[in-house]
Design a protein around this motif. Structure first.
Motif, PDB file in Angstrom:
ATOM      1  N   LYS A  41       0.728  -1.102   0.030  1.00 52.67           N
ATOM      2  CA  LYS A  41       0.079  -0.154  -0.055  1.00 52.67           C
ATOM      3  C   LYS A  41       0.680   1.248   0.024  1.00 52.67           C
ATOM      4  N   VAL A  42       2.329   1.084   0.935  1.00 56.04           N
ATOM      5  CA  VAL A  42       3.081   2.449   0.813  1.00 56.04           C
ATOM      6  C   VAL A  42       3.537   1.908  -0.085  1.00 56.04           C
ATOM      7  N   PHE A  43       3.730   1.488  -0.996  1.00 56.15           N
ATOM      8  CA  PHE A  43       4.789   1.803  -2.172  1.00 56.15           C
ATOM      9  C   PHE A  43       3.633   2.110  -3.270  1.00 56.15           C
ATOM     10  N   GLN A  44       2.087   1.309  -3.293  1.00 53.42           N
ATOM     11  CA  GLN A  44       1.056   1.847  -4.661  1.00 53.42           C
ATOM     12  C   GLN A  44       1.055   3.867  -4.284  1.00 53.42           C
ATOM     13  N   MET A  45       1.031   4.212  -2.961  1.00 52.84           N
ATOM     14  CA  MET A  45       0.951   5.532  -2.620  1.00 52.84           C
ATOM     15  C   MET A  45       2.274   6.573  -2.745  1.00 52.84           C
ATOM     16  N   ILE A  46       3.321   6.133  -2.914  1.00 52.37           N
ATOM     17  CA  ILE A  46       4.466   6.990  -3.395  1.00 52.37           C
ATOM     18  C   ILE A  46       4.021   6.988  -4.980  1.00 52.37           C
ATOM     19  N   LEU A  54       9.152  11.936 -18.401  1.00 53.42           N
ATOM     20  CA  LEU A  54      10.593  11.274 -16.653  1.00 53.42           C
ATOM     21  C   LEU A  54       9.300  10.933 -16.043  1.00 53.42           C
ATOM     22  N   THR A  55       8.074  11.646 -15.953  1.00 46.60           N
ATOM     23  CA  THR A  55       8.003  11.346 -14.442  1.00 46.60           C
ATOM     24  C   THR A  55       7.153   9.582 -14.943  1.00 46.60           C
ATOM     25  N   PRO A  56       6.633   8.645 -15.448  1.00 41.49           N
ATOM     26  CA  PRO A  56       6.480   7.784 -15.880  1.00 41.49           C
ATOM     27  C   PRO A  56       8.417   6.981 -15.906  1.00 41.49           C
ATOM     28  N   MET A  57       9.212   7.183 -16.698  1.00 42.88           N
ATOM     29  CA  MET A  57      10.316   7.151 -15.940  1.00 42.88           C
ATOM     30  C   MET A  57      10.738   6.197 -15.088  1.00 42.88           C
ATOM     31  N   LEU A  58      10.251   7.382 -13.697  1.00 45.26           N
ATOM     32  CA  LEU A  58      10.941   7.449 -12.865  1.00 45.26           C
ATOM     33  C   LEU A  58      10.340   6.354 -12.098  1.00 45.26           C
ATOM     34  N   ARG A  59       8.997   6.382 -12.663  1.00 45.67           N
ATOM     35  CA  ARG A  59       7.969   5.448 -11.829  1.00 45.67           C
ATOM     36  C   ARG A  59       9.110   4.285 -12.594  1.00 45.67           C
ATOM     37  N   LEU A  60       8.933   3.813 -13.380  1.00 46.27           N
ATOM     38  CA  LEU A  60       9.838   2.410 -13.544  1.00 46.27           C
ATOM     39  C   LEU A  60      10.583   2.062 -13.398  1.00 46.27           C
ATOM     40  N   LEU A  61      11.540   3.023 -12.408  1.00 48.58           N
ATOM     41  CA  LEU A  61      13.291   3.120 -12.062  1.00 48.58           C
ATOM     42  C   LEU A  61      12.411   2.539 -10.631  1.00 48.58           C
ATOM     43  N   ILE A  62      11.410   3.205  -9.754  1.00 57.26           N
ATOM     44  CA  ILE A  62      11.515   3.451  -9.130  1.00 57.26           C
ATOM     45  C   ILE A  62      10.502   2.133  -8.580  1.00 57.26           C
TER      46      ILE A  62
END
Length: 135
Positions: A15-20, A93-101
């Motif tokens: 849940k924390v990961f999904q919220m982040i 870069l926003t979805p790229m950052l999501r991919l890297l996280i």
């Protein structure tokens, strides 16, 4: 009892990961759109009275690294076009950052199948951006 405690900790982490991730995507989009909007206002203030010729499109540069360099140089000078383009780059870069996280979280969870899949997606995107501009 111990197994249910571990499951609840895993659900809490998920849940924390999904919220982040949700907040990253939400605020990333809003920030990038705000930057692009401010760039549009700056552009209109500086060039609002100039006529535009929309019948001809001239591609100034086809190398992404040169484009990013030109945008950074334009940001230093306060160019409206560069501010708009930096908003667009941030939007990309926003979805790229999501991919890297996600890659980092999968690695921490030792979910190596998803680490492999996410790495391949990141490599494909990186290569397509790097070489997609050249003719």
């Amino acid at each position: 009892m111990e197994k249910s405690k571990i499951m609840s900790q895993e659900k809490f982490k998920e849940k924390v990961f999904q919220m982040i991730i949700g907040n990253l995507l939400r605020y990333g989009v809003w920030i990038s759109l705000s930057i692009a909007f401010m760039g549009g206002i700056t552009y209109l203030i500086n060039h609002g009275n100039e006529p535009e010729d929309y019948s001809v499109f001239i591609e100034k540069d086809n190398n992404i690294f040169n484009v990013v360099g030109n945008v950074c140089e334009g940001l230093i000078h306060g160019s409206g076009e560069s501010i708009i383009f930096s908003g667009i780059l941030l939007l990309f870069l926003t979805p790229m950052l999501r991919l890297l996280i996600s890659l980092f979280v999968f690695f921490l969870e030792k979910d190596y199948l998803y680490v492999f899949i996410t790495s391949i997606v990141a490599i494909i995107i990186g290569l397509s951006v790097s070489f997609g501009f050249s003719h």
